[in-house]
Write a protein that holds these residues in place. Structure first.
Motif, short mmCIF file in Angstrom:
data_model
loop_
_atom_site.label_atom_id
_atom_site.label_comp_id
_atom_site.label_asym_id
_atom_site.label_seq_id
_atom_site.Cartn_x
_atom_site.Cartn_y
_atom_site.Cartn_z
N ASN A 123 14.11 47.73 8.78
CA ASN A 123 14.93 48.39 7.77
C ASN A 123 15.72 47.43 6.88
N PHE A 124 16.03 46.25 7.41
CA PHE A 124 16.92 45.36 6.66
C PHE A 124 16.32 43.98 6.37
N ASP A 125 15.12 43.72 6.86
CA ASP A 125 14.42 42.48 6.52
C ASP A 125 12.92 42.76 6.62
N ARG A 126 12.43 43.65 5.76
CA ARG A 126 11.04 44.09 5.85
C ARG A 126 10.06 42.95 5.62
N GLU A 127 10.43 42.01 4.76
CA GLU A 127 9.53 40.88 4.49
C GLU A 127 9.26 40.08 5.76
N ASN A 128 10.30 39.83 6.55
CA ASN A 128 10.13 39.11 7.81
C ASN A 128 9.38 39.97 8.83
N TYR A 129 9.72 41.24 8.90
CA TYR A 129 9.07 42.16 9.84
C TYR A 129 7.56 42.19 9.62
N ASP A 130 7.15 42.19 8.35
CA ASP A 130 5.73 42.30 8.04
C ASP A 130 4.94 41.03 8.35
N LEU A 171 19.08 38.52 12.41
CA LEU A 171 18.51 38.55 11.07
C LEU A 171 18.25 37.13 10.61
N GLU A 172 17.08 36.88 10.02
CA GLU A 172 16.83 35.58 9.42
C GLU A 172 17.73 35.44 8.18
N GLY A 219 -5.22 25.03 37.58
CA GLY A 219 -4.00 25.00 38.36
C GLY A 219 -2.75 25.00 37.52
N GLY A 220 -2.92 24.89 36.19
CA GLY A 220 -1.79 24.83 35.27
C GLY A 220 -1.26 26.20 34.91
N THR A 221 -0.14 26.20 34.17
CA THR A 221 0.58 27.42 33.85
C THR A 221 0.65 27.65 32.35
N LEU A 222 0.45 28.89 31.96
CA LEU A 222 0.63 29.34 30.58
C LEU A 222 1.93 30.13 30.51
N PHE A 223 2.79 29.77 29.57
CA PHE A 223 4.07 30.47 29.40
C PHE A 223 4.26 30.79 27.93
N ILE A 224 4.28 32.09 27.62
CA ILE A 224 4.39 32.55 26.23
C ILE A 224 5.57 33.50 26.12
N THR A 225 6.38 33.33 25.08
CA THR A 225 7.43 34.29 24.79
C THR A 225 7.27 34.73 23.33
N LEU A 226 7.72 35.94 23.05
CA LEU A 226 7.67 36.47 21.70
C LEU A 226 8.74 37.54 21.55
N PRO A 227 9.15 37.82 20.32
CA PRO A 227 10.16 38.87 20.13
C PRO A 227 9.58 40.25 20.39
N ASN A 228 10.43 41.17 20.78
CA ASN A 228 10.02 42.56 21.00
C ASN A 228 10.53 43.40 19.84
N PHE A 229 9.69 43.53 18.80
CA PHE A 229 10.10 44.31 17.64
C PHE A 229 9.81 45.80 17.82
#
Length: 249
Positions: A160-167, A203-204, A140-150
């Motif tokens: 293009n400008f923060d490939r280390e984070n993207y990877d 950007l991080e 009966g409980g709820t799952l709620f997930i969010t994530l970035p849309n890359f």
């Protein structure tokens, strides 16, 4: 641990690079409407935030909805969390904290609401990490997930400008249809699985980037905000987030 796109040292370095973490969480915090609808509609009493250090959503849920809240992460630095609690007029007793590896932990408790915001995209096996979330959800409980849309313009900017984070992100999991199918296969009822938000860029550690990159980001951010103010819509191309809401029968 081949499923992980990050390790503990990555998160130690990540959080040590941050300043101003102890902020006052506002009532209109990101996803506040969606969470308010779940909490009031489903009469939520208990909640756990997975991978949520320093605990912004745990604090939000305790501060504004008085839920019995737990924060679980495999990296927790207590001084940061304590400062965050104090900044929001809360004490250490207000949130249960579990510092553990999600992959070696079995919870004795299930919760009315299980949420994570920006966690599942750091794992290669999306079905596995979502099912670990589902193990915490009571019937009966709820799952709620969010994530970035890359897969949106924001992702192009990161690539293009923060490939280390993207990877450090699993781009393949950024697909509402995939998330929906995983939850359906696990026996959950889907409430929504969709792109969320009209437009944003980030950007991080932005201040460490060159002046040219910061100027480009500011220009693109302004242009995108103006455009989506005139034509507000959620889309794969522009929306900065994906949200998934599902219910366990």
């Amino acid at each position: 641990m081949g499923n992980l796109l990050t390790d503990r040292q990555f998160w130690v370095k990540y959080w040590e690079s941050k300043t101003g973490l102890s902020v006052n969480i506002p009532e209109n915090y990101l996803f506040h409407k969606e969470l308010a609808n779940i909490i009031t509609g489903q009469k939520i009493k208990t909640a756990i935030e997975l991978g949520g250090f320093p605990g912004y959503y745990a604090v939000f849920l305790k501060k504004y909805f008085k839920l019995d809240v737990t924060l679980l992460d495999y990296f927790v630095h207590p001084p940061v969390t304590n400062d965050l609690l104090q900044a929001n007029q809360l004490s250490e007793k207000d949130i249960h904290i579990i510092e553990t590896d999600l992959f070696n932990y079995t919870s004795a408790q299930q919760y009315d609401l299980v949420l994570s915001c920006g966690l599942i995209e750091h794992f290669n096996d999306t079905a596995d990490i979502i099912n670990r979330h589902i193990n915490f959800v009571k019937p009966g409980g709820t799952l709620f997930i969010t994530l970035p849309n890359f897969r949106a313009l924001n992702g192009w900017f990161q690539k293009n400008f923060d490939r280390e984070n993207y990877d450090k992100h699993n781009i393949d999991c950024m697909d509402p249809k995939l998330l929906e199918s995983i939850c359906k296969q696990a026996g959950l009822n889907i409430v929504q699985s969709r792109y969320y938000g009209h437009f944003s860029l980030w950007l991080e550690n932005e201040q460490q980037k060159s002046a040219g990159v910061r100027l480009l980001k500011k220009s693109m951010w302004l242009a995108g905000k103006v455009f989506t103010k005139i034509f507000p819509f959620n889309s794969k191309q522009l929306s900065p987030y994906i949200i998934l809401e599902a219910r366990k029968p």
